[in-house]
Motif scaffolding. Structure first.
Motif, short mmCIF file in Angstrom:
data_model
loop_
_atom_site.label_atom_id
_atom_site.label_comp_id
_atom_site.label_asym_id
_atom_site.label_seq_id
_atom_site.Cartn_x
_atom_site.Cartn_y
_atom_site.Cartn_z
N GLY A 103 0.77 -1.25 0.00
CA GLY A 103 0.00 0.00 0.00
C GLY A 103 0.79 1.28 0.00
O GLY A 103 0.22 2.36 0.19
N SER A 104 2.11 1.21 -0.22
CA SER A 104 2.92 2.43 -0.24
C SER A 104 3.34 2.78 -1.67
O SER A 104 3.69 1.90 -2.45
CB SER A 104 4.19 2.24 0.60
N GLN A 105 3.31 4.07 -1.99
CA GLN A 105 3.78 4.54 -3.29
C GLN A 105 4.56 5.84 -3.12
O GLN A 105 4.12 6.72 -2.37
CB GLN A 105 2.61 4.80 -4.25
N MET A 106 5.66 5.96 -3.84
CA MET A 106 6.40 7.21 -3.90
C MET A 106 6.03 7.92 -5.19
O MET A 106 6.09 7.34 -6.28
CB MET A 106 7.91 6.95 -3.84
N LEU A 107 5.63 9.17 -5.05
CA LEU A 107 5.13 9.96 -6.18
C LEU A 107 5.94 11.25 -6.29
O LEU A 107 6.32 11.84 -5.27
CB LEU A 107 3.66 10.29 -5.98
N ARG A 137 11.88 19.10 -1.16
CA ARG A 137 10.96 18.77 -0.08
C ARG A 137 10.29 17.42 -0.32
O ARG A 137 9.68 17.19 -1.37
CB ARG A 137 9.91 19.86 0.05
N VAL A 138 10.42 16.52 0.67
CA VAL A 138 9.78 15.21 0.60
C VAL A 138 8.79 15.11 1.76
O VAL A 138 9.04 15.63 2.85
CB VAL A 138 10.80 14.06 0.67
N ALA A 139 7.68 14.46 1.52
CA ALA A 139 6.62 14.42 2.54
C ALA A 139 6.10 13.01 2.76
O ALA A 139 6.21 12.13 1.90
CB ALA A 139 5.47 15.33 2.13
N ALA A 140 5.55 12.84 3.94
CA ALA A 140 4.82 11.63 4.32
C ALA A 140 4.05 11.99 5.58
O ALA A 140 4.17 13.11 6.09
CB ALA A 140 5.78 10.46 4.58
N CYS A 189 5.53 10.21 -0.21
CA CYS A 189 5.28 8.78 -0.07
C CYS A 189 3.93 8.65 0.62
O CYS A 189 3.79 8.99 1.79
CB CYS A 189 6.36 8.08 0.74
N SER A 190 2.95 8.19 -0.13
CA SER A 190 1.58 8.17 0.38
C SER A 190 1.04 6.74 0.45
O SER A 190 1.63 5.81 -0.10
CB SER A 190 0.67 9.03 -0.51
#
Length: 333
Positions: A103-107, A137-140, A189-190
């Motif tokens: 269920g993880s994806q990096m976009l 900037r990277v987010a999660a 990464c959502s």
């Protein structure tokens, strides 16, 4: 004679309510987050026997863990990351079952020259940002599985989350799409179904699945507290049994999985169908991988102590063994 019979009837009337009370079905409150992985837990009450099971949805895994520790619920769906973090803080947490992994994806932002599954192109863009004095900037959502999946994948590729990029915490995964649309982050990464929603709305492009790290696809874990096990062991067993049943349904019936995601999240069928392709129903608890995850989290300074012994000690396989008829060696031990 009449008086003796009357006394007997009065005594019987006093005993019956006590017997009835003793036979009451035990109750369990099960908390889960409203992500695609977790939505099957909404079906557990209708597949539970010998326990009055109530499934309660929360916005995030952090909210679920908080409710469990506050004793507002009895059993919680969290992540292996939550599990290790809670043990690091000394909280009373016992793992009793797996649930769904993946269920993880990096976009990445649409306008970046980064190719799918091409880490060299990502590292070049990060280097270009640094040379220009701009933060990449990277987010999660800090504290969820996607956060640690991303950090672990970055570390394996030689990218330092603290020095090479700027981490942005977006607590609620449903807010990820707007952050990308507003240009607030370059990479995120959502979690599904929100990751699939982002792609279908063309708010970002797929980069990679972040499973090449110590945690692999490990995501969801079912946990409880020691006082719940002590007071309601059979109810805990029946809760695990219902999770095993629902997992089997999800694995055999993808349309039902899609329908369940739609019902809980309100997202449309195409998004739910896309999300299901990146989800893996799995009730096993992977002890050695969990220990490796704990070590990785310590290396990344995500936790402060070595929780290896605690991770192993607090994995209780009894309920899975009873629910499946399998030995713990066949259940991930």
């Amino acid at each position: 004679m009449f008086r003796s019979m009357a006394k007997f009837m009065l005594a019987l009337a006093a005993i019956v309510p006590l017997a009835s009370h003793a036979q009451e079905t035990p109750s369990i409150k099960l908390g889960y987050a409203k992500c695609a992985h977790c939505t099957p837990l909404s079906l557990t009450p209708q597949h539970a026997a010998n326990v009055k099971l109530e499934a309660i949805g929360f916005n995030t895994g952090n909210d679920v863990l908080t409710a469990l520790l506050a004793k507002s619920i009895d059993v919680a769906q969290v992540t292996y990351l939550h599990y290790a973090s809670a043990l690091d803080k000394g909280f009373d947490l016992i793992a009793i079952s797996g649930q769904v992994n993946g269920g993880s994806q990096m976009l990445v932002a649409n306008d970046l020259p980064i190719k799918e599954n091409d880490w060299a192109s990502l590292k070049k863009v990060i280097a270009d940002y640094k040379a220009a004095g701009k933060p990449f900037r990277v987010a999660a959502s800090r504290g969820n599985a996607q956060d640690i999946h991303m950090r672990g994948a970055f570390a394996k590729q030689g990218i330092d989350v603290n020095r090479d990029v700027q981490f942005i915490n977006i607590p609620n995964p449903s807010d990820h799409v707007q952050a990308l649309r507003r240009g607030e982050v370059e990479l995120i990464c959502s979690v599904d179904p929100f990751a699939t929603q982002i792609r279908q709305l063309n708010a970002a492009r797929f980069f990679a699945y972040p499973y090449d790290q110590a945690a692999g696809k490990l995501t969801n874990l079912i946990v409880t507290r020691s006082d719940v096990i002590a007071s309601k062991p059979k109810a805990v067993e029946e809760t695990v049994r219902s999770i095993v049943k629902v997992n089997a349904l999800m694995a055999a019936d993808k349309p039902l999985f899609v329908e369940t995601i739609q019902k809980v999240t309100g997202l449309d069928k195409a998004i739910a169908a896309g999300a299901v392709e990146n989800l893996y129903p799995d009730y096993k608890m992977y002890r050695s991988s969990a220990v490796a995850l704990g070590a990785m989290m310590r290396d990344l300074k995500y936790i402060q102590s070595d929780v290896s012994a605690a991770i192993e000690k607090n994995m209780d396989y009894r309920f899975l063994e009873a629910a499946t008829g399998k030995s713990k060696s066949a259940l991930g031990y």
